[in-house]
Design a protein around this motif. Structure first.
Motif, short mmCIF file in Angstrom:
data_model
loop_
_atom_site.label_atom_id
_atom_site.label_comp_id
_atom_site.label_asym_id
_atom_site.label_seq_id
_atom_site.Cartn_x
_atom_site.Cartn_y
_atom_site.Cartn_z
N MET A 125 0.85 -1.20 0.00
CA MET A 125 0.00 0.00 0.00
C MET A 125 0.88 1.24 0.00
SD MET A 125 -3.04 0.95 2.67
CE MET A 125 -4.01 2.42 2.45
N ALA A 126 0.55 2.17 -0.84
CA ALA A 126 1.38 3.37 -1.00
C ALA A 126 1.18 4.33 0.17
CB ALA A 126 1.06 4.06 -2.31
N ASP A 127 2.27 4.92 0.63
CA ASP A 127 2.24 5.97 1.65
C ASP A 127 2.67 7.26 0.95
OD1 ASP A 127 3.37 7.83 3.62
OD2 ASP A 127 3.05 6.22 5.07
N GLU A 128 1.83 8.27 0.99
CA GLU A 128 2.09 9.49 0.24
C GLU A 128 3.34 10.21 0.73
OE1 GLU A 128 0.78 10.43 -2.60
OE2 GLU A 128 -0.32 8.54 -2.47
N MET A 129 3.65 10.12 2.03
CA MET A 129 4.84 10.80 2.53
C MET A 129 6.11 10.03 2.16
SD MET A 129 3.63 13.54 3.46
CE MET A 129 5.21 14.25 3.90
N ALA B 116 6.69 11.16 -1.17
CA ALA B 116 7.33 12.49 -1.13
C ALA B 116 8.83 12.36 -0.86
CB ALA B 116 6.67 13.35 -0.05
N ALA B 117 9.20 11.39 -0.05
CA ALA B 117 10.62 11.15 0.21
C ALA B 117 11.33 10.70 -1.06
CB ALA B 117 10.78 10.10 1.31
N GLN B 118 10.68 9.86 -1.81
CA GLN B 118 11.26 9.40 -3.08
C GLN B 118 11.37 10.57 -4.06
OE1 GLN B 118 8.21 6.45 -3.57
NE2 GLN B 118 9.53 4.76 -2.91
#
Length: 742
Positions: free
Chosen positions: A1-5, A8-10
């Motif tokens: 599951m994707a984590d938006e933060m 953002a780090a990527q």
């Protein structure tokens, strides 16, 4: 599951460091998922910001010392924004609030760092909300600091305690606090013991050496003992899956648990934290000065050697069923030698069988290869005279990672188990290997006892894993016992009593020439061959191939049994070699092959040209191979009754090809002659492999493999396919051996 933060780090890495070009990596996939790839990128980014040349994935001493020199405390002021962003990105990847990835060391970041330190157990060693170098190192990896996957809170307490107690020592780094034992935690335990002994930084090294042993011997614990040593001891008990409470007092309940562990591990039952117990808790091989009642080795047991072993207290010997190396190589007595089992029995000793070919990498393990190994071991055990009921220990002699156990080793042992079942379970299955391999194979129900390769203490499958519950033999040290004619080098094994080998044996079957198949075995043989081929994806009905299993078995095994027997006897070659090659090739005939054959026949009849040298007949033989083998046989006196032919003449090629197409007798005879040509190094052919020794009924597994491989050719595919052919060979050989021993 994707984590938006995390995404953002990527994105921060990609946009700030030119899609990874500045860091020497590829652009990160912005998928919002934490991974080692992301952590490595963040580590490289930190190195880049610190001005380190030669960036790497490793947060090593240079990174740590440079960080300590430039930014020993990262907080709300004093650190460049990009380093703060790396902290924030790392927090998000660890599941903490990074306060955005904006380069601002906000109160949210400080609160998360406080939580991180608390979870690590270093909040007292490193108070406050600053990031210090060792915490930064712990941030940029995939280690969890909360329990995961059913982790033990007691083990987590041990991990947190060690971090807090020893993190300020030079070579101690923050370990995961996930409630699971591991190689990292086991190494940390050794450092913790060494620091508690009083070793200085630079002396403590995480090895179980003389100084560590001496220090432990000076700290025997018993009821009433207290302090750090008891904390370390209870930690060791917990990490070895013993049901105790972590604490600093040696209670009577702890003494009872120690007695239980000592009894399980076959240590002196004292109820104390003595040296032998400490050693078993800290390293897989434990106290190597222990006397074992069992051993294994690659040297023949002679009467004098048996007496030397008995004088050493050895009553059970593990010996190998086969030696895959032609001529024995550097260990010519690895396989049980003629008369050896009777010598063992005459001296009042017992023997347990071990089966190992090579097995030193995951590629040697699969379900079909397991079926092959099971059948080969059955054949060899019967040849040597092991009675029904013997447990054969199958070797996994490499440091298998957990995923390799899942993907390769477990299916392999399922194949062994199925082969044993199809044989009527006359023998049972044991597993030899590192602790994790033994435990997982046994827990899957594929082995009833474990022979643990604990001497390989550095294996990832040993270091950080408890002794398997069903251990039968624990291999702890190599030593030489006896002298003169009785001198013998052995691996000493502690025996649990779960297996005792056998003390009497049937007469060995010996090496005998093949005979016609007994009518009593052909039905079972057909069934067994079919099952093996099904395991390789060949359905009994033929599937997309031209011929059903029963038809191939009839044409390449039973219908020509007299011929195959005669060829075996004439060429001193096992029938199974001829049967395996012919059956394997016929099972691979496809409608495309048959269409190509029709085209060859039509073209020659029309133009007298041989348009394509396609393999033909039940054994799928090409004209150039047939001519090369037959000409070689005529030169050597291996064959007769055929003219010499020229591979440059179309009519000669077609006539050889058509003879294999028309005559099963010619095709099967040619199988034997092609094998002879291959054995001689295939002079004038397309394979520059060296010659093998002349055919013998005692060919080793490696020689049989080579003969089967060379029939297919020199390409890479042939080497992999030959492993599958070997399994078929073992099944064929099983029923031939039954027939010749009736």
């Amino acid at each position: 599951m994707a984590d938006e933060m995390v995404r953002a780090a990527q994105q921060f890495i990609n946009t700030t460091y030119d899609d990874g070009a500045k860091l020497g990596i590829s652009r990160l996939d912005e998928n919002g998922q934490t991974s080692w790839t992301v952590m490595y990128a963040l580590t490289r980014a930190l190195q880049y910001e610190l001005g380190i040349s030669g960036l790497s994935n490793n947060f090593g001493p240079t990174t740590l010392s440079t960080l300590q020199s430039k930014y020993p405390n990262i907080h709300a002021s004093g650190a460049p924004e990009n380093i703060v962003r790396i902290v924030q990105a790392g927090l998000y990847c660890k599941g903490y609030d990074g306060g955005g990835i904006d380069g601002t060391y906000s109160e949210r970041v400080q609160d998360s760092v406080l939580s991180l330190k608390s979870d690590m157990g270093v909040d007292f060693a490193y108070p406050g909300g600053d990031v210090v170098p060792k915490v930064f190192k712990g941030l940029l990896n995939m280690d969890p600091y909360v329990t995961v996957n059913g982790g033990s809170e007691q083990i987590r307490a041990v991990q947190q305690w060690m971090n807090g107690e020893f993190v300020n020592r030079r070579d101690f780094y923050i370990v995961p606090c996930d409630g699971h034992h591991s190689r990292t935690v086991a190494t940390a335990m050794l450092y913790a013991v060494q620091y508690t002994i009083g070793m200085a930084d630079g002396v403590a090294n995480g090895n179980f050496g003389p100084g560590t042993k001496s220090g432990i011997k000076a700290h025997t614990l018993s009821v009433g003992s207290s302090g750090t040593w008891v904390q370390l001891f209870t930690a060791g008990m917990l990490l070895n899956a013993r049901p105790v409470s972590f604490g600093g007092t040696f209670t009577s309940a702890l003494a009872d648990a120690v007695r239980s562990f000592q009894s399980f591990a076959k240590l002196p039952v004292t109820g104390q934290g003595d040296f032998s117990t400490w050693a078993s808790l800290l390293v897989s091989y434990g106290d190597q000065d222990r006397k074992g009642s069992a051993c294994d080795g690659v040297t023949r047991i002679t009467p004098d050697r048996a007496k030397a072993l008995k004088a050493e207290g050895i009553t059970i010997v593990g010996r190998y069923l086969t030696n895959p190396v032609p001529g024995g190589g550097t260990v010519p007595e690895k396989e049980i030698q003629s008369g050896e089992l009777q010598t063992i029995a005459d001296e009042g000793m017992r023997c347990f069988p071990i089966y190992q070919t090579f097995g030193r990498g995951a590629s040697d393990f699969s379900y079909p290869l397991g079926r092959a190994a099971g059948q080969a071991a059955i054949n060899a055990a019967l040849d040597h005279g092991f009675k029904s009921g013997a447990r054969i220990f199958f070797a996994v002699d490499f440091d298998a990672y957990d995923y390799e156990v899942t993907d390769s080793v477990l299916p392999h042992f399922k194949g062994i188990e199925d082969a044993m079942r199809d044989d009527g379970n006359r023998y049972t299955v044991g597993v030899y290997g590192p602790r994790n391999v033994c435990t997982r194979v046994s827990d899957a129900g594929h082995a009833s006892a474990s022979f643990v390769s604990d001497m390989s203490s550095g294996f990832s499958g040993n270091f950080g894993y408890p002794l398997p519950a069903n251990w039968a033999y624990d291999q702890i040290v190599t030593k030489t016992v006896g002298s003169g004619s009785g001198s013998i080098n052995i691996d000493v094994n502690i025996a649990s009593g779960r297996d005792s080998g056998q003390g009497s044996f049937d007469p060995p079957r010996g090496v005998k020439p093949d005979t016609r198949l007994s009518p009593d075995v052909t039905t079972a043989m057909e069934t067994d061959v079919g099952k093996y081929m099904e395991s390789l994806g060949f359905p009994l009905d033929g599937g997309l191939r031209s011929y059903q299993h029963w038809k191939c078995f009839e044409r390449t095994v039973t219908a020509h049994d007299d011929l195959i027997t005669e060829l075996s006897n004439r060429h001193n070659m096992r029938k199974a070699l001829i049967q395996t090659t012919a059956y394997w090739e016929m099972r691979h005939i496809s409608p495309d092959d048959e269409a190509a054959w029709a085209a060859v026949i039509l073209a020659f009849n029309t133009t007298r040209q041989y348009i394509r040298d396609t393999s033909t007949g039940i054994a799928k033989q090409r004209a150039v191979t047939l001519i090369g083998a037959w000409n070689h046989a005529l030169d050597k006196g291996y064959g007769s009754g055929q003219p010499r032919r020229d591979v440059s003449v179309d009519e000669d090629k077609y006539n050889a090809w058509k003879q294999a197409y028309d005559s099963e007798t010619y095709a099967l005879t040619s199988v034997a002659l092609i094998h002879r040509w291959d054995i001689d190094g295939k002079p004038g052919g397309d394979d520059d492999s060296p010659a093998l020794r002349q055919p013998t009924l005692g060919y080793t597994d490696q020689e049989i493999y080579e003969v089967l491989r060379r029939y297919q050719g020199p390409g890479d595919v042939a080497y992999e396919e030959a492993k599958k052919r070997m399994g078929l060979y073992y099944v064929m050989e099983k029923y031939n051996s039954i027939s010749r021993n009736l």
